[in-house]
Enzyme design. Structure first.
Site: not given
Ligand code: T1G
Length: 693
Positions: A416, A437, A449, A487
């Site tokens: 991640s 991801h 992702e 993130n």
């Protein structure tokens, strides 16, 4: 007879005129299509040999709606209302011949026809609510007159596509004709209408079902109550409900006036602008400038997944769902068994909800195989590791995969945030390495992702994007940096949220502002849900942050019944005096003075640094376009679609205002905060992110 314009033509089949629309890709009601229909109707009515008209479309579908690309531009005549009037007031019966998806203005046009036939694979719907709108060409007044207010409420607020069989039963269709024989079937139906001298049946005159609902306000009150949570923050669902109420309580023309008024309010508002932007963003996100659609792809007939935990199991389900065999590898049998148990439980609960047949549960489970040896992945075309989030562990796994898995396979990491370029160095085939991801739970969350490393090859990228579409994800291709796109922007927000705890805000103050903004939950509630102990280690913990102290007290979030919040047995959260005391102790130690932080400041301090980080992501080419960033945050973190995503929101607020506020907050944003040059430049030039092409 003959071509009316470039997209419509009129031909005669005996005493039936066939008005054909051919305007790819979806026969949207562009100005040309509208003009062609109006002119075609005039010609058909003027022709004494014509006794009935069939309205049909070439290509993949009947009219799929108004032309969304025309929205926000000056209206061009004829209007859609002119089209509807021309059809409904025709002196000769008009039969709509439907295939594909008759949606929005397309269905509204069909509802102005006197009869409607379709092939079995056709679908009908009024999905305007997804664009922050409502059916603006009489759909909210005609639909309830056919299907009744209750079903109309469901259809206009869900935007669901209703299949032909259900549409026939509901009275939306008059007949289903054989698949592939729509034109012949519609002509036959038209001849029947002529032969039987059927009336010019107008939906607007069918008042029985709406009259029966008059004086029953509970229909609407109950519907609003049952959907309050789902519709929270949205305008369009409520406006759709009001239009159906108008259909029940007002004469047709007054109902139409109500519909037009509310339609214009939505059309000129920011929510619809945001949702129409997202409609196109969801189609743009698949386009990768240097990886053309005809790039060669790799056939993926078997997928291997390392790790059968929450992520690995959830990822496996995506592929089993579309019939691809999956080999799962774990280090211990009990972990493997547990993983299979969770997958089966997930499928069975879906089946219990009636969304999956029991035999399909078994079919999907049969596609899964388990092993304790990586060697069982040798013949996989794609291997995805979902092991512990540690670089050394991942490099070790990739080193082994490199020597085990057949050449030509894709080696993917589900990391991640870690550096995919570095992971790729553990193999002799960096061109085959990519990041996939998934967002937890991987069998539910729509976002994927796809992380392009420096050496990832174009066929590997193209295959990954294609596979993402097949498993029903919305994929954004992103570059390598800590946290990629989603993130990385989340960290920018967390930093500010945590900083405000040291200035006088409590976690619940911050969470409330973001919840009221439209997020599913605020940062602290989200941390409690995910678990405060992700990446935390008891041995290394030094009581240096609120989170560390909470974890040291075994307050690790919802799973332990306490985190930032206290939770009751039903996991209802309430502010915790324990957390309040920890925060106050930290402030006392730091000699910090609490001050009142306004909701507006909380909102700006959380969202504007996100916009700034998004601008940096664009500068560094980690995302291809601003709307990709918005797709990530809407689908991965629940950013309210009616606010378009962080970058669209920045445009809505005005980048000049965002920059001014970030400068005003200055040192409060932390020593590490820097303003994005791109953001500053756009603000100075009075531009928007949307102006970036
Ligand atoms: N207008 C303009 N372009 C449209 C369009 C539309 N209505 N619908 C699709 N496109 C384009 C889309 O951008 C894409 O372009 C291509 O067609 C293929 O679409 C007054 C106000 C019909 C189910 O909301 O749901 O009527 O990227 O990739 O997956 O009451 O398109 O190829 O250049 O989605 O097979 C109401 C929206 C409008 C339907 C087909 N109608 N469209 O799905 O293909 S508002 C809708 C869809 C209205 C009236 C109101 C889907 C689809 P490109 P696609 P698909």
């Amino acid at each position: 007879m003959g071509a009316i314009n470039a997209v419509t033509d009129l031909t005669a089949q005996g005493d039936v005129a066939v008005l054909t629309v051919n305007s790819p890709p979806v026969n949207a009601l562009s100005q040309q299509v509208r003009d062609g229909i109006v002119k075609g109707m005039q010609q058909a009515i003027a022709d004494s040999a014509v006794k009935a008209v069939v309205l049909i479309c070439d290509g993949r579908t009947f009219i799929a709606g108004a032309d969304i690309t025309e929205f926000g531009k000056p209206p061009q005549s004829p209007s859609l209302h002119d089209v509807c009037d021309a059809i409904e007031n025709s002196s000769k019966p008009v039969i709509a011949a439907i295939h594909g998806t008759a949606l929005g203005g397309g269905l509204e046009t069909a509802l102005c026809c006197h009869y409607r036939v379709a092939v079995p694979s056709a679908k009908c719907g009024l999905p305007e609510v997804h664009l922050g709108l409502l059916p603006g060409a009489g759909g909210t007044q005609r639909l309830p007159r056919i299907v009744g207010p209750e079903q109309a409420l469901q259809m206009v607020t869900s935007g669901a596509h209703v299949d032909a069989k259900t549409s026939l039963a509901a009275g939306l269709l008059d007949e289903i004709v054989p698949e592939g024989e729509l034109r012949a079937g519609a002509l036959a139906y038209a001849k029947k209408v002529i032969a039987e001298k059927r009336p010019l049946r107008k939906v607007r005159d069918m008042n029985e079902k709406v009259a029966a609902a008059r004086g029953k306000p509970e229909i609407f009150a109950d519907f609003r109550k049952a959907n309050a949570r789902k519709f929270r923050g949205f305008l369009a669902p409520e406006y759709n409900i009001r239009c159906i109420e108008a259909a029940v309580n007002l004469p047709f023309d007054q109902g139409i006036a109500t519909e037009r008024k509310l339609f214009m309010e939505l059309m000129t508002g920011t929510q619809s602008a945001a949702q129409r932007y997202v409609f196109f963003a969801e189609r743009q996100v698949w386009k990768v400038p240097d990886v053309p659609d005809d790039t060669a792809t790799i056939a993926v007939k078997k997928v291997g997944i390392i790790g059968a935990g929450t992520m690995g199991g959830g990822i496996a389900m995506n592929f089993a769902n579309i019939g691809i065999p999956v080999a799962l590898v774990e280090t211990k049998q009990d972990a493997l068994d547990r993983g299979f148990g969770v997958i089966r439980k997930n499928y069975e609960s879906t089946a219990k909800r009636g969304k999956l047949k029991p035999e399909d549960v078994e079919k999907r489970m049969a596609l899964l195989s388990g092993s304790l040896q990586l060697e069982s992945l040798a013949d996989c075309d794609l291997v995805i590791e979902a092991v512990f989030e540690n670089m050394d562990v991942k490099k070790e796994v990739f080193g082994k995969l490199d020597s085990i898995v057949k050449q030509g396979a894709i080696l993917a990491t589900n990391t991640s945030a870690l550096d995919v370029n570095e992971i790729a160095t553990a193999t002799k085939r960096p061109d085959a390495v990519i990041g996939l991801h998934f967002f937890s739970p991987a069998n539910v969350m729509r976002l994927l992702e796809i992380v392009r490393a420096q050496k990832t090859s174009k066929p590997v990228i193209a295959t990954s994007m294609q596979l993402a579409k097949k498993i029903g994800k919305i994929a954004a291709l992103v570059g390598v940096c800590p946290g990629f796109v989603g993130n990385r922007i989340l960290y920018a927000r967390q930093l500010q949220a945590q900083a405000m705890l040291m200035e006088g805000a409590m976690p619940w103050d911050v969470d409330k502002v973001l919840y009221d903004f439209g997020m599913p939950m605020g940062p602290f509630a989200m941390s409690d849900l995910a678990g405060l102990d992700i990446g935390w280690s008891k041995e290394k913990s030094k009581s240096s942050t609120v989170r560390e102290v909470l974890c040291e007290m075994d307050r690790r979030g919802q799973k332990t019944g306490a985190g930032f919040y206290d939770y009751d047995a039903e996991r209802n959260a309430k502010p915790s005096p324990v957390t309040e005391k920890i925060i106050k102790d930290f402030m006392a130690k730091a000699g910090a003075q609490a001050r009142k932080i306004t909701d507006q400041e909380i909102l700006e301090r959380c969202t504007y640094p996100m916009i700034n980080e998004g601008a940096k992501i664009l500068e560094e080419k980690i995302a291809i376009r601003p709307s990709d960033i918005d797709i990530v945050w809407i689908n991965g973190y629940g950013w309210p679609v009616y606010r378009g995503g962080p970058m669209f929101y920045g445009d809505t607020v005005g980048l000049k205002n965002v920059v001014a506020k970030l400068k005003e907050y200055g040192p409060k944003l932390g020593a590490g905060f820097t303003l994005s040059p791109l953001l500053e430049q756009l603000a100075a030039e009075g531009k928007r992110f949307q102006d970036l092409k």
